[in-house]
Scaffold this motif. Sequence first.
Motif, PDB file in Angstrom:
ATOM      1  N   TYR A  16       0.807  -1.221   0.000  1.00 48.23           N
ATOM      2  CA  TYR A  16       0.000   0.000   0.000  1.00 48.23           C
ATOM      3  C   TYR A  16       0.843   1.275   0.000  1.00 48.23           C
ATOM      4  O   TYR A  16       0.460   2.266  -0.619  1.00 48.23           O
ATOM      5  CB  TYR A  16      -0.963  -0.030   1.187  1.00 48.23           C
ATOM      6  CG  TYR A  16      -1.855  -1.245   1.182  1.00 48.23           C
ATOM      7  CD1 TYR A  16      -2.643  -1.551   0.080  1.00 48.23           C
ATOM      8  CD2 TYR A  16      -1.879  -2.117   2.271  1.00 48.23           C
ATOM      9  CE1 TYR A  16      -3.452  -2.685   0.061  1.00 48.23           C
ATOM     10  CE2 TYR A  16      -2.689  -3.254   2.262  1.00 48.23           C
ATOM     11  CZ  TYR A  16      -3.469  -3.529   1.156  1.00 48.23           C
ATOM     12  OH  TYR A  16      -4.255  -4.651   1.130  1.00 48.23           O
ATOM     13  N   ASP A  17       1.976   1.246   0.686  1.00 45.88           N
ATOM     14  CA  ASP A  17       2.843   2.427   0.683  1.00 45.88           C
ATOM     15  C   ASP A  17       3.322   2.740  -0.730  1.00 45.88           C
ATOM     16  O   ASP A  17       3.297   3.900  -1.169  1.00 45.88           O
ATOM     17  CB  ASP A  17       4.053   2.204   1.603  1.00 45.88           C
ATOM     18  CG  ASP A  17       3.715   2.395   3.073  1.00 45.88           C
ATOM     19  OD1 ASP A  17       2.771   3.158   3.355  1.00 45.88           O
ATOM     20  OD2 ASP A  17       4.385   1.789   3.926  1.00 45.88           O
ATOM     21  N   LYS A  53       0.339   3.974  -2.945  1.00 41.59           N
ATOM     22  CA  LYS A  53      -0.031   5.366  -2.665  1.00 41.59           C
ATOM     23  C   LYS A  53       1.030   6.330  -3.188  1.00 41.59           C
ATOM     24  O   LYS A  53       0.719   7.394  -3.733  1.00 41.59           O
ATOM     25  CB  LYS A  53      -0.234   5.578  -1.171  1.00 41.59           C
ATOM     26  CG  LYS A  53      -0.866   6.919  -0.808  1.00 41.59           C
ATOM     27  CD  LYS A  53      -1.238   6.943   0.662  1.00 41.59           C
ATOM     28  CE  LYS A  53      -1.990   8.237   0.999  1.00 41.59           C
ATOM     29  NZ  LYS A  53      -1.159   9.436   0.833  1.00 41.59           N
ATOM     30  N   LEU A  56      -8.227   4.902  -1.067  1.00 37.22           N
ATOM     31  CA  LEU A  56      -8.531   5.624   0.165  1.00 37.22           C
ATOM     32  C   LEU A  56      -9.908   5.257   0.716  1.00 37.22           C
ATOM     33  O   LEU A  56     -10.161   5.411   1.913  1.00 37.22           O
ATOM     34  CB  LEU A  56      -8.470   7.131  -0.081  1.00 37.22           C
ATOM     35  CG  LEU A  56      -7.101   7.699  -0.477  1.00 37.22           C
ATOM     36  CD1 LEU A  56      -7.205   9.192  -0.730  1.00 37.22           C
ATOM     37  CD2 LEU A  56      -6.048   7.408   0.580  1.00 37.22           C
ATOM     38  N   CYS A 108      -9.420   0.420   1.129  1.00 39.26           N
ATOM     39  CA  CYS A 108      -8.221  -0.334   1.501  1.00 39.26           C
ATOM     40  C   CYS A 108      -8.465  -1.182   2.753  1.00 39.26           C
ATOM     41  O   CYS A 108      -9.056  -0.711   3.731  1.00 39.26           O
ATOM     42  CB  CYS A 108      -7.058   0.628   1.754  1.00 39.26           C
ATOM     43  SG  CYS A 108      -5.492  -0.223   2.077  1.00 39.26           S
ATOM     44  N   GLU A 117      -6.414  -1.988   4.966  1.00 40.41           N
ATOM     45  CA  GLU A 117      -5.663  -1.428   6.091  1.00 40.41           C
ATOM     46  C   GLU A 117      -6.255  -0.076   6.461  1.00 40.41           C
ATOM     47  O   GLU A 117      -6.164   0.878   5.683  1.00 40.41           O
ATOM     48  CB  GLU A 117      -4.189  -1.279   5.730  1.00 40.41           C
ATOM     49  CG  GLU A 117      -3.481  -2.583   5.425  1.00 40.41           C
ATOM     50  CD  GLU A 117      -3.330  -3.456   6.662  1.00 40.41           C
ATOM     51  OE1 GLU A 117      -3.329  -2.907   7.793  1.00 40.41           O
ATOM     52  OE2 GLU A 117      -3.223  -4.692   6.497  1.00 40.41           O
ATOM     53  N   GLN A 147      -5.456   2.423   8.265  1.00 40.08           N
ATOM     54  CA  GLN A 147      -4.628   3.633   8.319  1.00 40.08           C
ATOM     55  C   GLN A 147      -4.496   4.334   6.965  1.00 40.08           C
ATOM     56  O   GLN A 147      -4.099   5.492   6.896  1.00 40.08           O
ATOM     57  CB  GLN A 147      -3.233   3.314   8.874  1.00 40.08           C
ATOM     58  CG  GLN A 147      -2.353   2.426   8.004  1.00 40.08           C
ATOM     59  CD  GLN A 147      -2.474   0.968   8.376  1.00 40.08           C
ATOM     60  OE1 GLN A 147      -3.553   0.521   8.807  1.00 40.08           O
ATOM     61  NE2 GLN A 147      -1.392   0.221   8.224  1.00 40.08           N
ATOM     62  N   TYR A 148      -4.828   3.617   5.878  1.00 38.82           N
ATOM     63  CA  TYR A 148      -4.742   4.227   4.553  1.00 38.82           C
ATOM     64  C   TYR A 148      -6.069   4.844   4.108  1.00 38.82           C
ATOM     65  O   TYR A 148      -6.130   5.504   3.071  1.00 38.82           O
ATOM     66  CB  TYR A 148      -4.305   3.187   3.514  1.00 38.82           C
ATOM     67  CG  TYR A 148      -2.888   2.704   3.714  1.00 38.82           C
ATOM     68  CD1 TYR A 148      -1.810   3.474   3.312  1.00 38.82           C
ATOM     69  CD2 TYR A 148      -2.640   1.480   4.331  1.00 38.82           C
ATOM     70  CE1 TYR A 148      -0.507   3.034   3.502  1.00 38.82           C
ATOM     71  CE2 TYR A 148      -1.345   1.023   4.534  1.00 38.82           C
ATOM     72  CZ  TYR A 148      -0.283   1.818   4.121  1.00 38.82           C
ATOM     73  OH  TYR A 148       1.002   1.391   4.324  1.00 38.82           O
ATOM     74  N   ARG A 149      -7.115   4.654   4.875  1.00 38.65           N
ATOM     75  CA  ARG A 149      -8.436   5.160   4.468  1.00 38.65           C
ATOM     76  C   ARG A 149      -8.564   6.644   4.789  1.00 38.65           C
ATOM     77  O   ARG A 149      -8.073   7.126   5.802  1.00 38.65           O
ATOM     78  CB  ARG A 149      -9.540   4.381   5.173  1.00 38.65           C
ATOM     79  CG  ARG A 149      -9.654   2.933   4.726  1.00 38.65           C
ATOM     80  CD  ARG A 149     -11.053   2.424   5.016  1.00 38.65           C
ATOM     81  NE  ARG A 149     -11.177   1.018   4.708  1.00 38.65           N
ATOM     82  CZ  ARG A 149     -12.280   0.460   4.264  1.00 38.65           C
ATOM     83  NH1 ARG A 149     -13.374   1.191   4.082  1.00 38.65           N
ATOM     84  NH2 ARG A 149     -12.329  -0.819   4.016  1.00 38.65           N
ATOM     85  N   ASN A 150      -9.259   7.326   3.886  1.00 41.82           N
ATOM     86  CA  ASN A 150      -9.537   8.753   4.090  1.00 41.82           C
ATOM     87  C   ASN A 150     -10.779   9.082   3.268  1.00 41.82           C
ATOM     88  O   ASN A 150     -10.685   9.458   2.090  1.00 41.82           O
ATOM     89  CB  ASN A 150      -8.337   9.598   3.659  1.00 41.82           C
ATOM     90  CG  ASN A 150      -8.525  11.080   3.957  1.00 41.82           C
ATOM     91  OD1 ASN A 150      -9.647  11.576   4.023  1.00 41.82           O
ATOM     92  ND2 ASN A 150      -7.420  11.798   4.133  1.00 41.82           N
TER      93      ASN A 150
END
Length: 485
Positions: free
Chosen positions: A371-372, A375, A399, A402, A404, A406-409
């Motif tokens: 994911y890093d 992104k 976003l 995902c 994970e 921590q990657y959601r926005n």
Amino acid sequence: MLENIAYIVAAVFCEIYLILMIRGLFSSRSQGHQFSHLKNLDSAIASYSKLIQKNPRDTKSYLARSSAYIQQERLTEALSDCDMVTLLESDNPYAFLNRGAIYGLQNEHEKCIDETTRCLELKPDTLDALINRAHTYARLGNIDAALSDFARIIELAPRNPDHYFERGNCFLNLHKYPEAIADYTHALKQRDKTWEYYYRWDCHQKRGIAHTKLGHLKQAREDFDLALKHCLFHEAIRLDPHDLDNYILRGNLYYYAEQYQNALRDFLQIQKQTTLTPDQQTILGFCYLKLGEVQQAKAIFRQALESNVYNADIDQNPGDPGNYLDRGILRFELQEYQSAIDDFNHALKLGEKSEELLAARGSAYLKLGKYDLAKQDYETALSRAPECPTTYICLAWMLATCPEPQYRNGPRALELAHRNLELLPEINWNSLSVVAAASAESGDFEGAIKWITQAMKLAQNEDKTDCEKQLHYYERNQAYTDLDP
């Protein structure tokens, strides 16, 4: 494509050269001139032969007869006349000019360049020699040399749209997309009815391809629609429904214009009469994919990959990054994500500048759970091409869905998804489904249901199943998590 263009130009050059030679070297009373002007080449050749019989040292008649032979594809006889001129006048530039054209038609490219260069040494800025040499350089892949010749050609004949068009093709081949667009635009601004009739469609098509590479999808769609409007294939197919070349060219145009059902119809028509080439097979597969026939598409992609559709091109031209990009996309669709990434990396090293590349690699990283890296590619692509809708939809989906947290926005995903809709030439089900997912991640489940319902109306076949799967989550007030991103 460059080979076809070069052959056509060489043939056209011979015809133009014949007219220019006759106009400059013979009086209007000359029978040879009259016959040539009327395209009665046999009579023209007979007239020039009589003049040569009367005066065996008549270099003008040898040159004119050579040009007539070239038009009849009697290249051995044409070459013999050129050689005779050189024996009689060793510094006659037109003998080298004609001989260069002959070698070009015989695919003896190095000889063609030698002859046209000698013509230019004897008579600098001979326009036809520059044109012939520029096209030959392009055929050999020496694009920088071709560009140099085209620059001088345009200085000498700034109102000829064909010169801008051909230089644009060189820029396109070098992946210099803004420069290509500028030349295609300049060509389209010229007012040449004959050129527009035969080549305007292709200029719009090529400019559309360049816009696509830069992520300018609205401008690309406009060009592809204009190419379809001005092309001659519809009428050609009506007049001769058995000429498969017209179906191939029109099918490609339909595909570029995202008229996938029409493109599919043309390629299936071709398939009824002959075996599709690997390239055509790949386009057929993408038509099925865009129409929601995912399994059918994958079967075709697998067959294309097994037939080494891109391997041969890569072996022949290992420095062309486009082949690696195309193979990478095919591997991505077949879920060979690491192999796709390897191809995308190779394309980047070779200088591929298509804006779709980083988004494609980011999507492969996403599928592998990296994911890093995904992104990072999306953000870089977004900063480089803020008008490219592909990146917006990819990043918005990550976003919003995902696995994970921590990657959601949600709010940013919703902003990106709406921006994607603004940039698209035509709304599709996939873009609407991303807005739905972003709405759900933002807590607006009523909005998510509205958007996914609209998406279902546009989705076809297997794509409808994906929409129904999302709807099931939103009806239970749950955000959608893509467990197989």
